[in-house]
Design a protein around this motif. Structure first.
Motif, PDB file in Angstrom:
ATOM      1  N   LEU A 187       0.850  -1.181   0.000  1.00  0.00           N
ATOM      2  CA  LEU A 187       0.000   0.000   0.000  1.00  0.00           C
ATOM      3  C   LEU A 187       0.888   1.234   0.000  1.00  0.00           C
ATOM      4  CD1 LEU A 187      -2.916   1.069   0.138  1.00  0.00           C
ATOM      5  CD2 LEU A 187      -2.690   1.109   2.637  1.00  0.00           C
ATOM      6  N   ARG A 188       0.699   2.077  -1.022  1.00  0.00           N
ATOM      7  CA  ARG A 188       1.485   3.304  -1.167  1.00  0.00           C
ATOM      8  C   ARG A 188       0.621   4.488  -0.741  1.00  0.00           C
ATOM      9  NH1 ARG A 188       6.875   4.916  -2.634  1.00  0.00           N
ATOM     10  NH2 ARG A 188       6.779   6.957  -3.631  1.00  0.00           N
ATOM     11  N   GLN A 189       0.955   5.112   0.386  1.00  0.00           N
ATOM     12  CA  GLN A 189       0.244   6.281   0.883  1.00  0.00           C
ATOM     13  C   GLN A 189       1.216   7.455   0.926  1.00  0.00           C
ATOM     14  OE1 GLN A 189      -1.067   4.204   4.504  1.00  0.00           O
ATOM     15  NE2 GLN A 189      -3.180   4.624   3.896  1.00  0.00           N
ATOM     16  N   LYS A 190       0.930   8.458   0.116  1.00  0.00           N
ATOM     17  CA  LYS A 190       1.823   9.608  -0.064  1.00  0.00           C
ATOM     18  C   LYS A 190       3.187   9.097  -0.524  1.00  0.00           C
ATOM     19  CE  LYS A 190      -0.684  12.725   2.974  1.00  0.00           C
ATOM     20  NZ  LYS A 190      -0.645  13.621   4.148  1.00  0.00           N
ATOM     21  N   PHE A 191       4.213   9.182   0.334  1.00  0.00           N
ATOM     22  CA  PHE A 191       5.557   8.790  -0.099  1.00  0.00           C
ATOM     23  C   PHE A 191       6.049   7.523   0.601  1.00  0.00           C
ATOM     24  CE2 PHE A 191       5.283  13.447  -0.457  1.00  0.00           C
ATOM     25  CZ  PHE A 191       5.445  13.573  -1.824  1.00  0.00           C
ATOM     26  N   ILE A 192       5.151   6.821   1.276  1.00  0.00           N
ATOM     27  CA  ILE A 192       5.551   5.638   2.039  1.00  0.00           C
ATOM     28  C   ILE A 192       4.836   4.406   1.493  1.00  0.00           C
ATOM     29  CG2 ILE A 192       5.558   4.552   4.313  1.00  0.00           C
ATOM     30  CD1 ILE A 192       5.611   7.348   5.539  1.00  0.00           C
ATOM     31  N   SER A 193       5.591   3.337   1.243  1.00  0.00           N
ATOM     32  CA  SER A 193       5.023   2.064   0.822  1.00  0.00           C
ATOM     33  C   SER A 193       5.200   1.054   1.943  1.00  0.00           C
ATOM     34  CB  SER A 193       5.718   1.541  -0.442  1.00  0.00           C
ATOM     35  OG  SER A 193       5.509   2.393  -1.531  1.00  0.00           O
ATOM     36  N   LYS A 194       4.122   0.317   2.258  1.00  0.00           N
ATOM     37  CA  LYS A 194       4.227  -0.712   3.279  1.00  0.00           C
ATOM     38  C   LYS A 194       3.630  -2.015   2.771  1.00  0.00           C
ATOM     39  CE  LYS A 194      -0.045   0.566   5.760  1.00  0.00           C
ATOM     40  NZ  LYS A 194      -0.613   0.917   7.078  1.00  0.00           N
TER      41      LYS A 194
END
Length: 690
Positions: free
Chosen positions: A469-476
């Motif tokens: 899941l990519r939220q703004k500039f962070i992928s987890k």
């Protein structure tokens, strides 16, 4: 020759050997040509490690401007490419300085190789020195039998660069006498065709095999070296199996209906010369066939289930068996088939791989199958013993492809791609890219999450497919240690998704309902058919999917409120998109085009002829408009189809930029997520199997 102070240097995480002219990572070593390595040494010595064109021409090409003005940028490109192949990111090692030249941005460090053995300098009598040496030898001899065998380790190999042309060189095949290399070569936007290179005479010109203007693939030599079998994609888009006689230049059609994709070993020629084995589409599946030259008899060998594809084939054990790679969705199986000419062939499953088994070749000398496969987040070339199923890693290499063996030198020749993978959001009004997720040496497929404008994407970074899941500039990563997934579909509102997940409990795969933003997973019950390719309804009360019961594939819907499954069609539908007025747009397995299925009248209407078989999920419906992917010889185009059946191009990229399968996902404000790849180049490399 440019002289440097040290024999060895380190540049970042790579080591340089100036004697052997090599660059090495932890896994492998690449040997450079003399001019390219001289340029690397010039970068090491120059002030601030900056080299201009004039400097390079003066010091490397000895003032020959005519040769140096093209040789310099080509050598820089080659250096960049080698570091990229060894794991470097873009601009990690070299950058361009406008109107100046290029700079090596990582500081080279010389490696001292002094060896200090204090006792050597002392005065020791020859008799005493001899006694010491004899004692050491006896100790070693006594100790060796008690040493435990260490585990087999991957030793860095010297990788030779065989071809370095503009474009894509792949599918190598070497003649039985080791003199000629046949390969598929695609230059820029031209069609890819088969060429011959004389390996024993570097000054001999490259020869084009046939006089056709069609795409040609997958060459394989006859045992006597007088003919080549290959696949051709004719003007009507039909795949043909053909043979070409090198002396008489007779070009003969053997069969049609084959299926080709990337690095599949579509054809093989038996060592006896009597048979060809090849793949061919049969209804909703792709099977292996043989052709007997003496009788011209064609026989079907395998009978895979619907939506399973037997794509790659090789004769093994002196034609006693066949090896076959069978694919379904993103999983692969390796099979062997004994007694394949009888009415009851014996099929054995050798191994499975949730991600990919790529190219393979039979090593006749060692009686092992050498193949490329996903392993631990990377790709590896392995030697597989089919008897005890043991594997030995020969090399870990990024983005490998098809393989062959030089029978005279016992070298493995393989394709290596230079690729970048992107998920990018593009405006369909302006063509402008608004955001991007980029990677190298892994595959990405993205879906838009509407409620917070994030991106849910599938990635094979770890060696199996996982959800991120990519939220703004962070992928987890959200499926770590849960299971291997296929491509997810996100609901129109973005607060839930459906994905097929393979777990230890459900190795064949099961639908799971996921929630966002707080990620949870719940298995979906009451589905007792084979499943693939889910996609949401517009009202989010249900989702559609392709399913099979008793080998017959069709379209199903699942009602999430009632927890009930219902079959809608049984015509080989593989993907579905809901439109307006109770119409569902579908694609079909192994058929080009898109059909509109009216749920009220139960009638089909074909609305588009040009969607390719491998693009079965590359279309969507948004804001009462229908969009689909169209490909020709030069471009990939996203087109909008209006109510009158006329279409217009809304977005365009160079050919083969957009990924196959399901690579388009609408977002907001007339934008679309495009899962794409850029195959900038593919060259042939080799290393010794000895």
């Amino acid at each position: 020759m440019i002289d440097v102070a040290f024999r060895k240097y380190s540049i970042g995480r790579w080591s340089i050997d100036c004697t052997r002219m090599t660059i090495s990572s932890e896994q492998e070593t690449v040997q450079l040509s003399a001019k390219v390595f001289e340029l690397l040494k010039l970068f090491i010595l120059s002030d601030d490690h900056i080299v201009s064109k004039d400097d390079a021409i003066d010091k490397i090409w000895l003032g020959n401007v005519g040769v140096g003005k093209t040789g310099f940028p080509n050598a820089v490109w080659h250096l960049r490419k080698v570091f990229t192949d060894l794991g470097a990111e873009n601009d990690e090692v070299f950058v361009t300085i406008q109107k100046v030249g290029y700079q090596l941005v990582l500081k080279p460090e010389g490696i001292k190789e002094e060896v200090d053995i204090p006792w050597v300098s002392k005065k020791i009598s020859p008799l005493k020195l001899s006694a010491i040496i004899i004692s050491l030898l006896i100790a070693i001899i006594i100790y060796i039998p008690y040493m435990s065998s260490p585990p087999t380790a991957l030793q860095p190999k010297v990788i030779k660069h065989i071809t370095n042309f503009e474009g894509v060189e792949k599918q190598p095949a070497i003649s039985p006498d080791g003199q000629f290399l046949a390969l598929h070569w695609r230059q820029s936007s031209r069609k890819g065709q088969i060429y011959l290179i004389n390996l024993l005479n570097e000054n001999a010109p490259i020869r084009k095999l046939t006089e056709s203007n069609f795409d040609e693939y997958a060459p394989v030599w006859s045992p006597d070296g007088k003919s080549i079998a290959y696949a051709r994609l004719n003007g009507e888009g039909i795949c043909e199996i053909r043979t070409f006689q090198l002396i008489s230049r007779e070009d003969k059609l053997i069969d049609s209906g084959c299926y080709f994709n990337n690095d599949d070993k579509v054809i093989d020629w038996s060592s006896s010369g009597k048979l060809l084995a090849y793949n061919k589409v049969v209804g909703d599946s792709t099977a292996i066939f043989t052709y007997e030259f003496s009788s011209e008899n064609i026989k079907q060998i395998t009978t895979p289930e619907a939506n399973y594809e037997d794509l790659s084939v090789s004769f093994i054990y002196n034609d006693k068996k066949l090896a076959v790679i069978r694919k379904h969705a993103v999983s692969s199986e390796l099979l062997t088939i004994a007694d394949y000419q009888s009415d009851k062939p014996v099929v054995e499953l050798i191994k499975t791989n949730d991600l990919a088994l790529l190219g393979f070749v039979w090593d006749k000398l060692n009686e092992k199958l050498i193949l490329t496969q996903a392993m631990g987040g990377n790709y590896a070339i392995v030697a597989l013993d089919l008897n005890d199923k043991s594997e030995v890693i020969l090399d870990k290499t990024p983005t490998p492809g098809s393989l062959t063996i030089n029978p005279k030198t016992d070298e493995l020749v393989f394709t290596r791609y230079s690729t970048s993978e992107y998920i990018e959001e593009v405006s369909m009004e302006t063509g402008r890219t608004t955001r991007r997720i980029a990677s190298s040496s892994r595959d990405l497929y993205g879906s838009h999450v509407a409620f917070d404008d994030s991106i849910l994407f599938s990635s094979n970074r770890s060696g199996s497919w996982e959800l991120w899941l990519r939220q703004k500039f962070i992928s987890k990563q959200i499926t770590k240690d849960i299971g291997s997934v296929l491509i997810a579909t996100v609901s129109p509102s973005g607060n839930k998704f459906v994905v097929i997940m393979k777990t230890e409990e459900y190795p064949e795969g099961r639908f799971y309902l996921g929630t966002l933003p707080n990620v949870t997973f719940k298995p979906i019950a009451n589905i007792d058919v084979q499943i693939q390719n889910p996609n949401w309804s517009l009202d989010e009360d249900r989702f559609y999917f392709s399913g099979s019961e008793n080998g017959k594939w069709g379209l199903y819907e699942y009602n999430l409120t009632a927890n009930e499954m219902k079959q809608l069609t049984d015509s080989g539908e593989v993907f579905a998109v809901e439109g307006a007025n109770n119409v569902i747009y579908t694609s079909r397995f192994n058929q080009r085009g898109i059909w509109a299925f009216n749920k009220t009248t139960q009638q089909f209407t074909k609305v588009e002829d040009n969607l390719l078989i491998n693009d079965y999920g590359n279309y969507f419906w948004v804001d009462n408009n229908f969009y689909y992917l169209y490909r020709d010889d030069t471009n990939d185009q996203v087109k909008r189809l209006n109510i009158d059946g006329e279409d217009e191009v809304v977005y365009e990229l160079p050919v083969n930029s957009i990924r196959s399968y399901s690579a388009l996902s609408p977002t907001i404000d007339s934008k679309v997520l495009v899962s794409r790849h850029a195959i900038n180049d593919a060259d042939l490399y080799s290393f010794s199997l000895k």
